[in-house]
Design a protein around this motif. Structure first.
Motif, mmCIF file in Angstrom:
data_model
loop_
_atom_site.group_PDB
_atom_site.id
_atom_site.type_symbol
_atom_site.label_atom_id
_atom_site.label_comp_id
_atom_site.label_asym_id
_atom_site.label_seq_id
_atom_site.Cartn_x
_atom_site.Cartn_y
_atom_site.Cartn_z
ATOM 1 N N HIS A 49 32.405 55.093 -13.770
ATOM 2 C CA HIS A 49 31.091 54.755 -14.111
ATOM 3 C C HIS A 49 30.422 55.219 -15.661
ATOM 4 O O HIS A 49 29.559 55.698 -15.579
ATOM 5 C CB HIS A 49 30.153 54.300 -13.226
ATOM 6 C CG HIS A 49 30.120 55.500 -11.828
ATOM 7 N ND1 HIS A 49 30.656 55.401 -10.973
ATOM 8 C CD2 HIS A 49 29.223 56.458 -11.994
ATOM 9 C CE1 HIS A 49 30.628 56.117 -10.004
ATOM 10 N NE2 HIS A 49 29.536 57.549 -11.399
ATOM 11 N N VAL A 54 32.387 51.274 -17.073
ATOM 12 C CA VAL A 54 31.218 50.541 -17.634
ATOM 13 C C VAL A 54 31.686 49.141 -18.766
ATOM 14 O O VAL A 54 31.553 47.844 -18.238
ATOM 15 C CB VAL A 54 29.603 50.894 -17.761
ATOM 16 C CG1 VAL A 54 29.080 49.785 -18.353
ATOM 17 C CG2 VAL A 54 29.257 51.704 -16.709
ATOM 18 N N THR A 215 26.119 44.279 -2.750
ATOM 19 C CA THR A 215 24.959 45.538 -2.596
ATOM 20 C C THR A 215 24.778 46.084 -1.525
ATOM 21 O O THR A 215 24.688 47.237 -1.114
ATOM 22 C CB THR A 215 23.451 45.404 -3.151
ATOM 23 O OG1 THR A 215 23.628 44.951 -4.409
ATOM 24 C CG2 THR A 215 22.223 46.677 -3.360
ATOM 25 N N ILE A 283 26.261 40.914 -13.738
ATOM 26 C CA ILE A 283 26.567 41.915 -13.959
ATOM 27 C C ILE A 283 25.317 43.254 -13.270
ATOM 28 O O ILE A 283 26.218 44.146 -12.475
ATOM 29 C CB ILE A 283 26.786 42.115 -15.552
ATOM 30 C CG1 ILE A 283 27.888 41.311 -15.956
ATOM 31 C CG2 ILE A 283 26.964 43.887 -15.701
ATOM 32 C CD1 ILE A 283 28.815 42.166 -15.654
ATOM 33 N N GLY A 284 24.088 43.200 -13.272
ATOM 34 C CA GLY A 284 23.196 44.225 -12.715
ATOM 35 C C GLY A 284 22.734 43.960 -11.751
ATOM 36 O O GLY A 284 23.022 45.253 -11.370
ATOM 37 N N THR A 286 25.372 43.751 -9.728
ATOM 38 C CA THR A 286 27.228 44.166 -8.864
ATOM 39 C C THR A 286 26.852 45.781 -9.240
ATOM 40 O O THR A 286 27.427 46.557 -8.408
ATOM 41 C CB THR A 286 27.609 44.141 -9.760
ATOM 42 O OG1 THR A 286 28.129 41.960 -8.759
ATOM 43 C CG2 THR A 286 29.551 44.052 -8.834
ATOM 44 N N ALA A 287 26.487 46.217 -10.447
ATOM 45 C CA ALA A 287 26.517 47.599 -10.947
ATOM 46 C C ALA A 287 25.261 47.728 -9.820
ATOM 47 O O ALA A 287 25.237 49.386 -9.434
ATOM 48 C CB ALA A 287 26.343 47.304 -12.060
ATOM 49 N N ILE A 288 23.984 47.312 -9.709
ATOM 50 C CA ILE A 288 23.159 48.599 -8.409
ATOM 51 C C ILE A 288 23.786 48.781 -7.394
ATOM 52 O O ILE A 288 23.449 49.347 -6.847
ATOM 53 C CB ILE A 288 22.536 46.995 -7.993
ATOM 54 C CG1 ILE A 288 20.975 47.420 -9.346
ATOM 55 C CG2 ILE A 288 21.431 47.501 -6.952
ATOM 56 C CD1 ILE A 288 20.501 46.263 -9.411
ATOM 57 N N LEU A 311 23.478 54.527 -14.444
ATOM 58 C CA LEU A 311 24.073 53.052 -14.132
ATOM 59 C C LEU A 311 22.963 52.740 -12.731
ATOM 60 O O LEU A 311 22.978 51.318 -12.512
ATOM 61 C CB LEU A 311 25.022 53.622 -13.087
ATOM 62 C CG LEU A 311 25.927 52.531 -11.710
ATOM 63 C CD1 LEU A 311 26.818 52.011 -13.018
ATOM 64 C CD2 LEU A 311 26.864 52.487 -11.497
ATOM 65 N N SER A 315 21.402 49.802 -14.415
ATOM 66 C CA SER A 315 21.774 48.171 -14.070
ATOM 67 C C SER A 315 20.696 47.213 -13.761
ATOM 68 O O SER A 315 20.207 45.908 -13.748
ATOM 69 C CB SER A 315 22.270 47.823 -12.838
ATOM 70 O OG SER A 315 21.509 48.886 -12.077
ATOM 71 N N LEU A 318 18.545 45.499 -16.955
ATOM 72 C CA LEU A 318 19.036 44.773 -16.636
ATOM 73 C C LEU A 318 18.763 43.292 -15.985
ATOM 74 O O LEU A 318 18.567 42.201 -16.211
ATOM 75 C CB LEU A 318 20.862 44.815 -17.371
ATOM 76 C CG LEU A 318 21.482 44.014 -17.480
ATOM 77 C CD1 LEU A 318 22.060 43.361 -18.863
ATOM 78 C CD2 LEU A 318 23.504 44.175 -17.013
ATOM 79 N N CYS A 319 19.191 43.848 -14.722
ATOM 80 C CA CYS A 319 18.539 42.322 -13.687
ATOM 81 C C CYS A 319 16.881 42.310 -13.939
ATOM 82 O O CYS A 319 17.056 41.003 -14.496
ATOM 83 C CB CYS A 319 18.733 43.177 -12.123
ATOM 84 S SG CYS A 319 19.941 43.413 -11.719
#
Length: 398
Positions: A49, A54, A215, A283-284, A286-288, A311, A315, A318-319
């Motif tokens: 990451h 990313v 998550t 994307i956000g 999933t990254a969380i 990260l 993320s 972004l969400c």
């Protein structure tokens, strides 16, 4: 028992059938392979990451997400659930499984396999459009350009198999751009031959549930490798609350008004914005999940490393940014523009604050960092209830 004999495609969004249509059992089964693909993408991001990692994660997420989009938007119009359609969907599922298998080295040693898997998925979709084009003359203004655009993109992906890296990835970018632009270039046909206004929002909601589930999986995986202690339990609670808050914020503002207004008023900008903003949102989320697992697998006493901190904060920001944009495509269309605007401002403002925490939180221990992000999410729910008040009836529901 459903009738599965061979029969030609039929237009299911013509207003004569399935007024309150829901996802089929086949669609739900189809989604399972995307659970695996999303999990593999998350594992890849967990392994790397850094900024390069990313960017690679996002680059590989695009074709996986677009494979789901292509099948979903075809199904909402032409799904007949006959033997041929079921078998074609099974081939698509094998293609998505192959995508998942090749994700880890998708930008390296298994990039050829990843490209061939995507070609398989898109070839099935092209054949489906060809089948609809042959049997439904009235919708050829849609099926012809969609089939041609997707065919060109699939051929570029196929050619990329024989091109060395990094030029192969340049061809991927061109092909994906064609894939994504094709529906936009036939925007008028989306009005004349619309998607189903209740089926598509449900399908996007189900995909959102898939990525939220990643998550929860991360929380379970993380807590299972730590000793049970108050800090560990509190971390698990906070991480789960973040996922639950994102579910709350998304589905509390969930409606099909963007699709209704596209169908009835021709507002295609809002329609496409609603569709494409779901990508950074997925994307956000999933990254969380990846960020949460990274926190659990690191030291819980020392401040988070910069990559872990960025990260998580990036993320979540972004969400929140994506949710703010989605509010403007749903609530505003439903006749509640002032509320949509205020909620969007709160989402955007909180996203900025979360980024500030990511920048200045180098000294905060992991539990404190997660707690701050949790408080930010809970405040969004409270603010939503504080400003919403009575809701008006959408124009399309009159």
């Amino acid at each position: 028992m459903s009738e599965t004999r061979l029969r030609p495609p039929q237009l299911r969004t013509d207003g004569t059938t399935d007024d309150n249509r829901h996802a089929t059992w086949l669609e739900l089964f189809f989604d399972l392979v995307f659970v695996v693909a999303i999990a593999q993408l998350a594992h890849r991001l967990h392994d790397d990451h850094t900024l390069i990692g990313v960017l690679g994660f996002v680059a590989l997420f695009v074709p996986v997400w677009w494979a789901w989009i292509g099948s979903t938007f075809y199904a909402t119009r032409f799904d007949t659930d006959d033997v041929e359609y079921r078998l074609l969907t099974a081939v698509e599922m094998f293609g998505v499984i192959a995508l998942a298998v090749n994700v880890h080295g998708g930008l390296g040693e298994t990039s050829r396999g990843f490209a061939l898997a995507y070609v398989l998925v898109r070839s099935v979709l092209v054949f489906k459009y060809f089948r609809a084009h042959r049997h439904l003359p009235d919708v050829r203004s849609l099926t012809a350009p969609m089939g041609i655009g997707y065919t060109i993109a699939a051929l570029i992906w196929l050619v990329s198999v024989f091109v060395p890296t990094p030029y192969r990835f340049g061809l991927w970018g061109v092909a994906i751009a064609i894939d994504i632009a094709t529906p936009i270039l036939v925007r008028r046909q989306h009005i004349d031959i619309p998607v189903h206004p209740t089926h598509i929002p449900e399908r996007f909601g189900l995909f959102t549930i898939i990525v939220l589930g990643e998550t929860i999986v991360s929380v379970v995986a993380g807590i299972s490798i730590q000793e049970w202690a108050p800090t560990t339990i509190l971390m698990a609670i906070c991480s789960t609350v973040i996922a639950f808050s994102l579910w709350w914020l998304y589905f509390d503002n969930y409606d099909e008004s963007a699709l209704r207004t596209a169908r009835e008023e021709g507002r295609m900008g809002t329609y496409f914005a609603w569709i494409y903003v779901h990508f950074p949102f997925a994307i956000g989320i999933t990254a969380i999940g990846v960020g949460v697992l990274g926190v659990f697998t690191g030291g819980l006493a020392d401040p988070l490393p910069p990559t872990e901190r960025w990260l998580l904060a990036g993320s979540l920001a972004l969400c929140l940014l994506s949710l703010g944009l989605l509010h403007r495509t749903t609530l505003s269309c439903a006749g509640r523009r002032p509320i949509a605007g205020v909620q969007s401002i709160y989402r955007f403002g909180t996203a900025a604050l979360v980024l500030v925490v990511g920048i200045g939180g180098w000294w905060i221990p992991p539990i404190g960092f997660i707690a701050l992000l949790t408080i930010a999410c809970l405040l969004q729910i409270g603010v939503g209830y504080g400003i919403r008040g009575p809701t008006s009836t959408p124009s399309w529901a009159d």
